[in-house]
Design a protein around this motif. Structure first.
Motif, PDB file in Angstrom:
ATOM      1  N   MET A  49      65.826  35.270 105.388  1.00  0.00           N
ATOM      2  CA  MET A  49      64.514  35.877 105.172  1.00  0.00           C
ATOM      3  C   MET A  49      64.179  35.924 103.674  1.00  0.00           C
ATOM      4  O   MET A  49      63.018  35.778 103.292  1.00  0.00           O
ATOM      5  CB  MET A  49      64.453  37.265 105.798  1.00  0.00           C
ATOM      6  N   PHE A  50      65.191  36.099 102.837  1.00  0.00           N
ATOM      7  CA  PHE A  50      64.942  36.089 101.400  1.00  0.00           C
ATOM      8  C   PHE A  50      64.460  34.715 100.958  1.00  0.00           C
ATOM      9  O   PHE A  50      63.502  34.602 100.190  1.00  0.00           O
ATOM     10  CB  PHE A  50      66.186  36.494 100.609  1.00  0.00           C
ATOM     11  N   VAL A  51      65.104  33.661 101.436  1.00  0.00           N
ATOM     12  CA  VAL A  51      64.681  32.299 101.080  1.00  0.00           C
ATOM     13  C   VAL A  51      63.286  32.022 101.627  1.00  0.00           C
ATOM     14  O   VAL A  51      62.466  31.403 100.957  1.00  0.00           O
ATOM     15  CB  VAL A  51      65.712  31.255 101.568  1.00  0.00           C
ATOM     16  N   ASN A  52      63.001  32.507 102.810  1.00  0.00           N
ATOM     17  CA  ASN A  52      61.663  32.350 103.383  1.00  0.00           C
ATOM     18  C   ASN A  52      60.623  33.039 102.500  1.00  0.00           C
ATOM     19  O   ASN A  52      59.574  32.458 102.188  1.00  0.00           O
ATOM     20  CB  ASN A  52      61.637  32.928 104.802  1.00  0.00           C
ATOM     21  N   ASP A  53      60.909  34.252 102.085  1.00  0.00           N
ATOM     22  CA  ASP A  53      59.993  34.979 101.198  1.00  0.00           C
ATOM     23  C   ASP A  53      59.865  34.286  99.846  1.00  0.00           C
ATOM     24  O   ASP A  53      58.781  34.242  99.261  1.00  0.00           O
ATOM     25  CB  ASP A  53      60.460  36.425 101.000  1.00  0.00           C
ATOM     26  N   LEU A  54      60.959  33.726  99.370  1.00  0.00           N
ATOM     27  CA  LEU A  54      60.954  33.000  98.103  1.00  0.00           C
ATOM     28  C   LEU A  54      60.050  31.767  98.188  1.00  0.00           C
ATOM     29  O   LEU A  54      59.298  31.470  97.261  1.00  0.00           O
ATOM     30  CB  LEU A  54      62.382  32.597  97.742  1.00  0.00           C
ATOM     31  N   ALA A  55      60.110  31.081  99.305  1.00  0.00           N
ATOM     32  CA  ALA A  55      59.255  29.897  99.498  1.00  0.00           C
ATOM     33  C   ALA A  55      57.775  30.277  99.437  1.00  0.00           C
ATOM     34  O   ALA A  55      56.958  29.514  98.930  1.00  0.00           O
ATOM     35  CB  ALA A  55      59.571  29.228 100.834  1.00  0.00           C
ATOM     36  N   LYS A  56      57.459  31.454  99.930  1.00  0.00           N
ATOM     37  CA  LYS A  56      56.059  31.900  99.944  1.00  0.00           C
ATOM     38  C   LYS A  56      55.613  32.478  98.608  1.00  0.00           C
ATOM     39  O   LYS A  56      54.459  32.336  98.233  1.00  0.00           O
ATOM     40  CB  LYS A  56      55.850  32.963 101.032  1.00  0.00           C
ATOM     41  N   SER A  57      56.511  33.131  97.904  1.00  0.00           N
ATOM     42  CA  SER A  57      56.072  33.919  96.750  1.00  0.00           C
ATOM     43  C   SER A  57      56.333  33.287  95.392  1.00  0.00           C
ATOM     44  O   SER A  57      55.710  33.681  94.408  1.00  0.00           O
ATOM     45  CB  SER A  57      56.743  35.295  96.787  1.00  0.00           C
ATOM     46  N   SER A  58      57.241  32.333  95.329  1.00  0.00           N
ATOM     47  CA  SER A  58      57.570  31.757  94.025  1.00  0.00           C
ATOM     48  C   SER A  58      56.371  31.000  93.447  1.00  0.00           C
ATOM     49  O   SER A  58      55.636  30.338  94.167  1.00  0.00           O
ATOM     50  CB  SER A  58      58.757  30.799  94.141  1.00  0.00           C
ATOM     51  N   VAL A  59      56.200  31.115  92.153  1.00  0.00           N
ATOM     52  CA  VAL A  59      55.121  30.378  91.484  1.00  0.00           C
ATOM     53  C   VAL A  59      55.610  29.014  91.016  1.00  0.00           C
ATOM     54  O   VAL A  59      54.819  28.198  90.549  1.00  0.00           O
ATOM     55  CB  VAL A  59      54.548  31.175  90.280  1.00  0.00           C
ATOM     56  N   HIS A  60      56.898  28.762  91.165  1.00  0.00           N
ATOM     57  CA  HIS A  60      57.488  27.512  90.700  1.00  0.00           C
ATOM     58  C   HIS A  60      57.621  26.525  91.860  1.00  0.00           C
ATOM     59  O   HIS A  60      58.280  26.815  92.857  1.00  0.00           O
ATOM     60  CB  HIS A  60      58.858  27.765  90.080  1.00  0.00           C
ATOM     61  N   CYS A  61      57.025  25.369  91.698  1.00  0.00           N
ATOM     62  CA  CYS A  61      57.012  24.371  92.756  1.00  0.00           C
ATOM     63  C   CYS A  61      58.421  23.907  93.117  1.00  0.00           C
ATOM     64  O   CYS A  61      58.728  23.713  94.292  1.00  0.00           O
ATOM     65  CB  CYS A  61      56.133  23.192  92.341  1.00  0.00           C
ATOM     66  N   ILE A  62      59.294  23.755  92.133  1.00  0.00           N
ATOM     67  CA  ILE A  62      60.654  23.282  92.441  1.00  0.00           C
ATOM     68  C   ILE A  62      61.423  24.287  93.286  1.00  0.00           C
ATOM     69  O   ILE A  62      62.241  23.915  94.116  1.00  0.00           O
ATOM     70  CB  ILE A  62      61.459  22.898  91.171  1.00  0.00           C
ATOM     71  N   VAL A  63      61.122  25.564  93.104  1.00  0.00           N
ATOM     72  CA  VAL A  63      61.778  26.599  93.901  1.00  0.00           C
ATOM     73  C   VAL A  63      61.224  26.578  95.321  1.00  0.00           C
ATOM     74  O   VAL A  63      61.981  26.654  96.300  1.00  0.00           O
ATOM     75  CB  VAL A  63      61.615  28.000  93.264  1.00  0.00           C
ATOM     76  N   LYS A  64      59.906  26.454  95.456  1.00  0.00           N
ATOM     77  CA  LYS A  64      59.295  26.371  96.785  1.00  0.00           C
ATOM     78  C   LYS A  64      59.865  25.188  97.563  1.00  0.00           C
ATOM     79  O   LYS A  64      60.215  25.314  98.731  1.00  0.00           O
ATOM     80  CB  LYS A  64      57.781  26.215  96.679  1.00  0.00           C
ATOM     81  N   GLU A  65      59.937  24.028  96.914  1.00  0.00           N
ATOM     82  CA  GLU A  65      60.446  22.825  97.566  1.00  0.00           C
ATOM     83  C   GLU A  65      61.896  23.016  98.011  1.00  0.00           C
ATOM     84  O   GLU A  65      62.251  22.708  99.150  1.00  0.00           O
ATOM     85  CB  GLU A  65      60.353  21.630  96.619  1.00  0.00           C
ATOM     86  N   ALA A  66      62.728  23.517  97.126  1.00  0.00           N
ATOM     87  CA  ALA A  66      64.143  23.718  97.449  1.00  0.00           C
ATOM     88  C   ALA A  66      64.309  24.770  98.547  1.00  0.00           C
ATOM     89  O   ALA A  66      65.163  24.625  99.432  1.00  0.00           O
ATOM     90  CB  ALA A  66      64.920  24.119  96.198  1.00  0.00           C
ATOM     91  N   ALA A  67      63.484  25.811  98.511  1.00  0.00           N
ATOM     92  CA  ALA A  67      63.567  26.861  99.530  1.00  0.00           C
ATOM     93  C   ALA A  67      63.195  26.306 100.907  1.00  0.00           C
ATOM     94  O   ALA A  67      63.885  26.574 101.895  1.00  0.00           O
ATOM     95  CB  ALA A  67      62.662  28.034  99.156  1.00  0.00           C
ATOM     96  N   LEU A  68      62.127  25.528 100.985  1.00  0.00           N
ATOM     97  CA  LEU A  68      61.729  24.956 102.269  1.00  0.00           C
ATOM     98  C   LEU A  68      62.781  23.984 102.789  1.00  0.00           C
ATOM     99  O   LEU A  68      63.084  23.963 103.984  1.00  0.00           O
ATOM    100  CB  LEU A  68      60.370  24.261 102.153  1.00  0.00           C
ATOM    101  N   PHE A  69      63.349  23.183 101.902  1.00  0.00           N
ATOM    102  CA  PHE A  69      64.385  22.257 102.327  1.00  0.00           C
ATOM    103  C   PHE A  69      65.612  23.011 102.822  1.00  0.00           C
ATOM    104  O   PHE A  69      66.212  22.649 103.844  1.00  0.00           O
ATOM    105  CB  PHE A  69      64.760  21.299 101.189  1.00  0.00           C
ATOM    106  N   THR A  70      65.973  24.074 102.126  1.00  0.00           N
ATOM    107  CA  THR A  70      67.113  24.893 102.537  1.00  0.00           C
ATOM    108  C   THR A  70      66.872  25.499 103.915  1.00  0.00           C
ATOM    109  O   THR A  70      67.755  25.479 104.779  1.00  0.00           O
ATOM    110  CB  THR A  70      67.383  26.005 101.497  1.00  0.00           C
ATOM    111  N   LEU A  71      65.675  26.016 104.139  1.00  0.00           N
ATOM    112  CA  LEU A  71      65.347  26.577 105.455  1.00  0.00           C
ATOM    113  C   LEU A  71      65.475  25.524 106.548  1.00  0.00           C
ATOM    114  O   LEU A  71      65.991  25.796 107.635  1.00  0.00           O
ATOM    115  CB  LEU A  71      63.931  27.161 105.445  1.00  0.00           C
ATOM    116  N   ALA A  72      65.003  24.308 106.267  1.00  0.00           N
ATOM    117  CA  ALA A  72      65.072  23.238 107.262  1.00  0.00           C
ATOM    118  C   ALA A  72      66.514  22.896 107.607  1.00  0.00           C
ATOM    119  O   ALA A  72      66.863  22.748 108.780  1.00  0.00           O
ATOM    120  CB  ALA A  72      64.340  21.998 106.740  1.00  0.00           C
ATOM    121  N   VAL A  73      67.370  22.795 106.596  1.00  0.00           N
ATOM    122  CA  VAL A  73      68.779  22.456 106.832  1.00  0.00           C
ATOM    123  C   VAL A  73      69.476  23.564 107.616  1.00  0.00           C
ATOM    124  O   VAL A  73      70.228  23.298 108.559  1.00  0.00           O
ATOM    125  CB  VAL A  73      69.498  22.182 105.492  1.00  0.00           C
TER     126      VAL A  73
END
Length: 110
Positions: A49-73
């Motif tokens: 849930m923290f990574v999910n929230d991070l994907a939504k709230s981070s202002v940094h594109c590289i963090v959003k991308e990595a968070a979404l990929f992590t969730l998928a894996v």
């Protein structure tokens, strides 16, 4: 388990360092990709849930991308993680990422 706990703490305390957060996310998905039990433990400690929230709230594109990929894996390797994340809210967030003209191509691909 210790590694996942430390990586989650790293994510929480490195909010001003997108490169560090990305590296922590890469390491998390490497661990979880190889071990379904690790994915389940990460879910249990609130990491999912923290990574999910991070994907939504981070202002940094590289963090959003990595968070979404992590969730998928993590979802791919564990049915309990799938059940936790497959909500209408998550799909609404994904639709937002896909339809937002400010989203990068990489973000949309994740």
């Amino acid at each position: 388990k210790t590694d996942l706990n430390l990586l989650l703490e790293c994510l929480k305390y490195q909010m001003d360092s997108p490169a560090s957060q990305k590296e922590a996310l890469v390491t998390i998905y490497s661990i979880c990709q190889q071990n379904s039990d690790a994915s389940d433990y990460f879910r249990e400690i609130g990491g999912l849930m923290f990574v999910n929230d991070l994907a939504k709230s981070s202002v940094h594109c590289i963090v959003k991308e990595a968070a979404l990929f992590t969730l998928a894996v993590v979802m791919e390797s564990n049915v309990y993680c799938q059940q936790t994340l497959c909500t209408s809210e998550l799909f609404e967030d994904l639709i937002f990422f896909l339809t937002n003209k400010n989203s990068s191509v990489n973000l949309k691909r994740m």
